[in-house]
Scaffold this motif. Structure first.
Motif, PDB file in Angstrom:
ATOM      1  N   SER A   1      69.445  29.518  49.293  1.00  0.00           N
ATOM      2  CA  SER A   1      69.885  29.123  50.631  1.00  0.00           C
ATOM      3  C   SER A   1      68.713  29.026  51.598  1.00  0.00           C
ATOM      4  O   SER A   1      68.699  28.155  52.470  1.00  0.00           O
ATOM      5  CB  SER A   1      70.944  30.095  51.150  1.00  0.00           C
ATOM      6  OG  SER A   1      70.388  31.384  51.310  1.00  0.00           O
ATOM      7  N   VAL A   2      67.718  29.901  51.448  1.00  0.00           N
ATOM      8  CA  VAL A   2      66.532  29.832  52.305  1.00  0.00           C
ATOM      9  C   VAL A   2      65.748  28.551  52.013  1.00  0.00           C
ATOM     10  O   VAL A   2      65.323  27.849  52.931  1.00  0.00           O
ATOM     11  CB  VAL A   2      65.646  31.084  52.117  1.00  0.00           C
ATOM     12  CG1 VAL A   2      64.290  30.904  52.772  1.00  0.00           C
ATOM     13  CG2 VAL A   2      66.341  32.308  52.671  1.00  0.00           C
ATOM     14  N   ILE A   3      65.578  28.225  50.754  1.00  0.00           N
ATOM     15  CA  ILE A   3      64.867  26.999  50.381  1.00  0.00           C
ATOM     16  C   ILE A   3      65.627  25.776  50.873  1.00  0.00           C
ATOM     17  O   ILE A   3      65.031  24.817  51.395  1.00  0.00           O
ATOM     18  CB  ILE A   3      64.640  26.963  48.858  1.00  0.00           C
ATOM     19  CG1 ILE A   3      63.628  28.035  48.470  1.00  0.00           C
ATOM     20  CG2 ILE A   3      64.171  25.590  48.403  1.00  0.00           C
ATOM     21  CD1 ILE A   3      63.486  28.237  46.980  1.00  0.00           C
TER      22      ILE A   3
ATOM     23  N   MET B   1      70.542  37.791  44.820  1.00  0.00           N
ATOM     24  CA  MET B   1      69.226  37.488  45.328  1.00  0.00           C
ATOM     25  C   MET B   1      68.875  36.009  45.101  1.00  0.00           C
ATOM     26  O   MET B   1      68.225  35.402  45.932  1.00  0.00           O
ATOM     27  CB  MET B   1      68.215  38.404  44.633  1.00  0.00           C
ATOM     28  CG  MET B   1      66.827  38.301  45.166  1.00  0.00           C
ATOM     29  SD  MET B   1      66.782  38.956  46.821  1.00  0.00           S
ATOM     30  CE  MET B   1      65.084  38.810  47.195  1.00  0.00           C
ATOM     31  N   LYS B   2      69.312  35.463  43.970  1.00  0.00           N
ATOM     32  CA  LYS B   2      69.037  34.062  43.688  1.00  0.00           C
ATOM     33  C   LYS B   2      69.740  33.152  44.687  1.00  0.00           C
ATOM     34  O   LYS B   2      69.183  32.139  45.115  1.00  0.00           O
ATOM     35  CB  LYS B   2      69.471  33.713  42.272  1.00  0.00           C
ATOM     36  CG  LYS B   2      68.601  34.318  41.200  1.00  0.00           C
ATOM     37  CD  LYS B   2      69.096  33.908  39.821  1.00  0.00           C
ATOM     38  CE  LYS B   2      68.298  34.575  38.729  1.00  0.00           C
ATOM     39  NZ  LYS B   2      68.766  34.190  37.391  1.00  0.00           N
ATOM     40  N   ALA B   3      70.956  33.518  45.046  1.00  0.00           N
ATOM     41  CA  ALA B   3      71.696  32.699  46.010  1.00  0.00           C
ATOM     42  C   ALA B   3      71.023  32.734  47.386  1.00  0.00           C
ATOM     43  O   ALA B   3      70.964  31.719  48.084  1.00  0.00           O
ATOM     44  CB  ALA B   3      73.130  33.184  46.122  1.00  0.00           C
ATOM     45  N   PHE B   4      70.496  33.884  47.771  1.00  0.00           N
ATOM     46  CA  PHE B   4      69.806  34.001  49.056  1.00  0.00           C
ATOM     47  C   PHE B   4      68.546  33.152  49.060  1.00  0.00           C
ATOM     48  O   PHE B   4      68.279  32.426  50.031  1.00  0.00           O
ATOM     49  CB  PHE B   4      69.466  35.469  49.342  1.00  0.00           C
ATOM     50  CG  PHE B   4      68.693  35.643  50.618  1.00  0.00           C
ATOM     51  CD1 PHE B   4      69.316  35.505  51.839  1.00  0.00           C
ATOM     52  CD2 PHE B   4      67.341  35.941  50.584  1.00  0.00           C
ATOM     53  CE1 PHE B   4      68.606  35.661  53.016  1.00  0.00           C
ATOM     54  CE2 PHE B   4      66.627  36.096  51.747  1.00  0.00           C
ATOM     55  CZ  PHE B   4      67.263  35.953  52.970  1.00  0.00           C
ATOM     56  N   LEU B   5      67.751  33.223  48.013  1.00  0.00           N
ATOM     57  CA  LEU B   5      66.537  32.419  47.940  1.00  0.00           C
ATOM     58  C   LEU B   5      66.856  30.931  47.906  1.00  0.00           C
ATOM     59  O   LEU B   5      66.168  30.129  48.546  1.00  0.00           O
ATOM     60  CB  LEU B   5      65.715  32.818  46.708  1.00  0.00           C
ATOM     61  CG  LEU B   5      65.039  34.184  46.780  1.00  0.00           C
ATOM     62  CD1 LEU B   5      64.339  34.485  45.476  1.00  0.00           C
ATOM     63  CD2 LEU B   5      64.079  34.249  47.941  1.00  0.00           C
TER      64      LEU B   5
ATOM     65  N   ALA C   1      65.697  21.554  57.407  1.00  0.00           N
ATOM     66  CA  ALA C   1      64.984  21.529  58.682  1.00  0.00           C
ATOM     67  C   ALA C   1      63.822  20.541  58.638  1.00  0.00           C
ATOM     68  O   ALA C   1      63.585  19.804  59.604  1.00  0.00           O
ATOM     69  CB  ALA C   1      64.485  22.923  59.025  1.00  0.00           C
ATOM     70  N   ALA C   2      63.089  20.503  57.535  1.00  0.00           N
ATOM     71  CA  ALA C   2      61.976  19.554  57.416  1.00  0.00           C
ATOM     72  C   ALA C   2      62.489  18.119  57.406  1.00  0.00           C
ATOM     73  O   ALA C   2      61.911  17.237  58.059  1.00  0.00           O
ATOM     74  CB  ALA C   2      61.186  19.845  56.148  1.00  0.00           C
TER      75      ALA C   2
END
Length: 51
Positions: free
Chosen positions: A7-9, A1-5, A15-16
């Motif tokens: 990667s989303v961040i 779950m930490k890796a997914f979060l 993108a920004a």
């Protein structure tokens, strides 16, 4: 779950950053980009269709 979060961040930050770089450096409005003798581009917005 930490890796997914993480990667989303990272994706949001990437993108920004890309948005800031592209808006500041590479994008120009069509009225400024296509101002040649053969193109008749006037005031942006005056040639839009209205219903």
């Amino acid at each position: 779950m930490k890796a997914f979060l993480a990667s989303v961040i990272f994706a949001i930050a990437l993108a920004a950053g890309a948005s800031f770089v592209l808006n500041d450096s590479y994008q120009t409005p069509a009225s400024a980009a296509f101002t040649t003798e053969g193109a008749r581009v006037g005031d942006p917005g005056s040639n839009l269709l209205t219903n």
